[in-house]
Design an enzyme around this catalytic site. Structure first.
Site, PDB file in Angstrom:
ATOM      1  N   SER A   1       0.850  -1.181   0.000  1.00 16.81           N
ATOM      2  CA  SER A   1       0.000   0.000   0.000  1.00 16.81           C
ATOM      3  C   SER A   1       0.891   1.238   0.000  1.00 16.81           C
ATOM      4  CB  SER A   1      -0.876   0.009   1.243  1.00 16.81           C
ATOM      5  OG  SER A   1      -0.070   0.306   2.368  1.00 16.81           O
ATOM      6  N   LYS A   2       0.244   2.389   0.017  1.00 14.44           N
ATOM      7  CA  LYS A   2       0.996   3.655  -0.035  1.00 14.44           C
ATOM      8  C   LYS A   2       2.034   3.752   1.081  1.00 14.44           C
ATOM      9  CE  LYS A   2      -2.205   6.529  -2.555  1.00 14.44           C
ATOM     10  NZ  LYS A   2      -3.613   6.176  -2.351  1.00 14.44           N
ATOM     11  N   ARG A   3       1.715   3.094   2.175  1.00 11.64           N
ATOM     12  CA  ARG A   3       2.630   3.096   3.311  1.00 11.64           C
ATOM     13  C   ARG A   3       4.023   2.587   2.930  1.00 11.64           C
ATOM     14  NH1 ARG A   3       2.516  -0.486   7.053  1.00 11.64           N
ATOM     15  NH2 ARG A   3       0.967  -1.710   5.954  1.00 11.64           N
ATOM     16  N   HIS A   4       4.051   1.704   1.940  1.00 11.31           N
ATOM     17  CA  HIS A   4       5.328   1.109   1.537  1.00 11.31           C
ATOM     18  C   HIS A   4       6.095   1.963   0.538  1.00 11.31           C
ATOM     19  CE1 HIS A   4       2.964  -2.443   2.931  1.00 11.31           C
ATOM     20  NE2 HIS A   4       4.101  -2.655   3.559  1.00 11.31           N
ATOM     21  N   GLY A   5       5.625   3.165   0.289  1.00 11.71           N
ATOM     22  CA  GLY A   5       6.326   4.024  -0.668  1.00 11.71           C
ATOM     23  C   GLY A   5       5.530   4.117  -1.953  1.00 11.71           C
TER      24      GLY A   5
END
Ligand code: GLU
Length: 487
Positions: free
Chosen positions: A255-259
């Site tokens: 997800s966006k959390r991973h970059g």
């Protein structure tokens, strides 16, 4: 016997940025089509009228083109089975809906949202899986007329045949089995006349003569419904291959959390399309040998579904960076400079338009930094040393280096020799540093390190023989003065 032409498709919903997972699905289909001399169809699944946008579609097509994945049929190129936009195929779906209604394989359902919700809750309370109970399965014409007179607009539901075992061979998951009893009559056309994904996709894949469907694992749970529809319509289902989820390094769903998660973000960060393609191919596919770097052409030759793993693929950005760095090495200095230039401009380091002299200077700087970067934007993290004259010690260790007793003679000699140089270039600086070690009888490190810290504040970084010519004599001396005053 003439082998049937392999026809694959990529069928994105243009509802947002083009996700890296979508690109991986597209790639696997593209590789198979190219490997087997088949066809790749691009179909735009735009029936979600609210969320679909032209912008997203353009973004997907641009990303596919950038990655070098061409399509044989679809938007812009046309083809014999168009139109290739689902919203332009509504009449086609309608014909099949009429056929299914006429044969009793589908029926109108007038249940309201509230009624369905009450039913759902009741089943959940009993610990059962919610599914449609079939209230409208056998309505008489009078009952229907009455409901319509009351202003209810029906959806169309598919009548799931009872007691049917749903079994298919998946190219990745092998034998997959579902029970039709768990499915429940499902909606195929909404009350506004728009078909749902599971229905439109079947008609399209069938009419577009798709032979193989490679898509994300999250669609596996949709496949039983699609399988039932193929049966009902009297068509053989294509061969499915459900490729595993892509997880972040922490093993949670990417997800966006991973970059960065979209192709466009990676393009903007200065990754190379060849590297992205190479990396995407390795997300789930295991190459036959030790080698992991492949051109698209090599991937086409080597790729096969029997080496696609069932277990989740892990998106390891370090690996992507490693692969990208390998591809960066192959660029000429001019190409690499073009790649990093927008990032230097954005950082405010260089003007957008460079004259010849400035361009030559930037190229030299890029040469000095090329081993330090694995993607374009990363240049900004390392380029500061060439632009920022107001420097400070990166840490106490660096500070300590300038306090050494050997430092004053090193600095004095460096200044004198630098002032005496006719041309300040890499060979001259190399010779200069060497002569200091000789004259002062010091090891190389005792000379390089204080000079480096005095010029950059840091103990690591690009080579001094590049830094000094690039920042020039005056800035070099001024920086030294300033840093030595801080001791
Ligand atoms: N439009 C669907 C999606 O983007 C396609 C799924 C499929 O490949 O069948 O998820």
């Amino acid at each position: 016997m003439v082998e049937k032409e392999m026809r694959l498709r990529f069928a994105p919903s243009p509802t947002g940025p083009f996700h890296i997972g979508g690109a991986r699905s597209a790639l696997f289909n593209w590789l198979l089509a190219r490997k087997h001399g088949g066809k790749l169809v691009l179909r735009i699944e735009d029936t979600d009228l609210e969320r679909s946008s032209k912008e997203s579609e353009e973004n997907i097509k641009a990303a596919l083109r950038w990655l070098g994945m061409d399509w044989d049929e679809g938007p812009e190129v046309g083809g014999p089975y168009g139109p290739y936009y689902q919203t332009q195929r509504l009449d086609i779906y309608r014909q099949y809906t009429e056929q299914l209604l006429a044969s009793g394989q589908a029926y109108h359902c007038y249940c309201t949202e509230e009624e369905l919700e009450t039913e759902r809750q009741a089943l959940l309370a009993k610990g059962e899986t919610p599914r449609y109970g079939g209230r409208c399965r056998n309505l008489s014409e009078e009952e229907k007329a009455a409901l319509e007179a009351a202003g209810r607009k029906p959806v169309v539901r598919f009548r799931v045949p009872e007691g049917q075992d749903i079994v298919f061979q998946d190219m990745v998951r092998e034998t997959v089995r579902f029970e039709s009893a768990g499915v429940g009559d499902f909606v195929i056309v909404k009350s506004d006349g728009i078909p749902v994904y599971n229905y439109a996709v079947v008609i399209d894949d069938m009419l577009m003569k798709i032979t193989h469907v490679i898509r994300a694992e999250e669609h596996l749970s949709n496949t039983p419904r699609q399988w039932l529809l193929y049966k009902a319509l009297g068509f053989e289902a294509p061969q499915f291959g459900h490729i595993s989820l892509i997880l972040g390094k922490d093993r949670s769903k990417m997800s966006k959390r991973h970059g960065a998660t979209s192709v466009e973000q990676y393009r903007q960060l200065g990754y190379l399309p060849e590297a992205i393609v190479n990396f995407l191919a390795l997300l789930g596919w295991a190459p036959p040998g030790e080698e992991e770097l492949f051109t698209s052409q090599e991937l086409i030759e080597k790729f096969s579904m029997d080496r696609v793993a069932k277990n989740p693929a892990v998106f390891d950005v370090d690996k992507l960076n490693y692969i990208n760095a390998c591809y960066l090495k192959k660029l000429t200095l001019a190409e690499l400079t073009d790649l990093v230039l927008p990032h230097l401009v954005k950082a405010g380091y260089v003007p957008e338009l460079l004259n010849e002299e400035q361009r030559a200077w930037v190229e030299q700087m890029v040469e000095a930094l090329r081993d330090y970067i694995s993607y374009g934007a990363e240049i900004v993290d390392h380029a500061g040393v060439f632009f920022q004259d107001e420097i400070d010690f990166e840490n106490e260790d660096a500070h300590e280096i300038l306090r050494d007793a050997d430092v004053p003679p090193v600095m004095d000699l460096f200044k004198t020799k630098l002032l005496a140089l006719e041309t300040v270039d890499a060979p001259a600086i190399k010779a200069l540093l060497k002569s200091i070690t000789k004259e002062l009888k010091l090891g190389g490190k005792k000379v390089f390190m204080p000079v480096r810290v005095a010029l950059t504040g840091c103990m690591h970084g690009p080579e001094l023989i590049h830094i000094v010519p690039l920042i020039g004599r005056e800035r070099t001396l001024a920086r030294m003065e300033r840093m030595l005053a801080k001791i």
